[in-house]
Design an enzyme around this catalytic site. Sequence first.
Site: not given
Length: 273
Positions: A71, A213
């Site tokens: 991530c 993101c």
Amino acid sequence: MIQFYKAHGLGNDFVIFEAPENLLLSPTLIQKIADRRHGIGCDQVIVYRELFHHNYHVRFYNSDGGEIAACGNGSRALGRLLFDRDGKPDQTLSFHTKGGILKVFKQASQQIQIELPMPKFHWTEIPQHHEGLHALPIIEGQISPYYTLNVGNPHLVAFFENVSLIDVIKIGPMLEHHSLFPQLINVSFAEVRGQQHLKLIVWERGSGLTGACGTAACATAVLAIREGLVEGPVTVTQPGGDLIIEWKENQPILMTGPATITFRGEFDFGGDI
């Protein structure tokens, strides 16, 4: 009771725990932590422990309880915590994730930079059940073919005339769960706004529509550079804000952006561990 930190990168928010090696979090417990009414509330849960000097084992979990390999925004948030909390000088941190080793740097501007591994483009590395993307539906306004790549986790990217007109909430889950992708996939809806500027809306695997993101920004910028649509460094604008992505062929990806620690607290795991 275990101490946690709450953090965000461009509004993509995280609950961060430092945990012993034997801590195993069930999908049900992750969902409980991530619940915005009955838990702490977050997009992802991050669990880390120090392996040795400046090296950390890091695991990421989506709000649906599923584990993901890497991530980008979460890595910046954890980097911010470790740099600021421990008063570390300008050394490099290394995050050992399921998606590879991520290098983390604190910039003079106080922003956090992440070096991700080199992107992978072969269909078996995404992964896909078979080569080719012809089975995917064409969306009105789409001006490019679909592209897939893996930047620590899998991404599907397409470019549009006006990304604001796309019904992401309808189309995102359909592509995320398409039978072509055995591990599901993150979906990026992108628009070229200039020679070094992209606009991006992301349907994130396991989390849904997100304000930002990091790995999707990296994936989209890499593809846009590779296809000659933009030149690096690229500013990727998402609803939550901007990230700067740099990449050259056969090189790692560099992502630079802000990260903020919002508060800390304690969470009662009770009998859930």
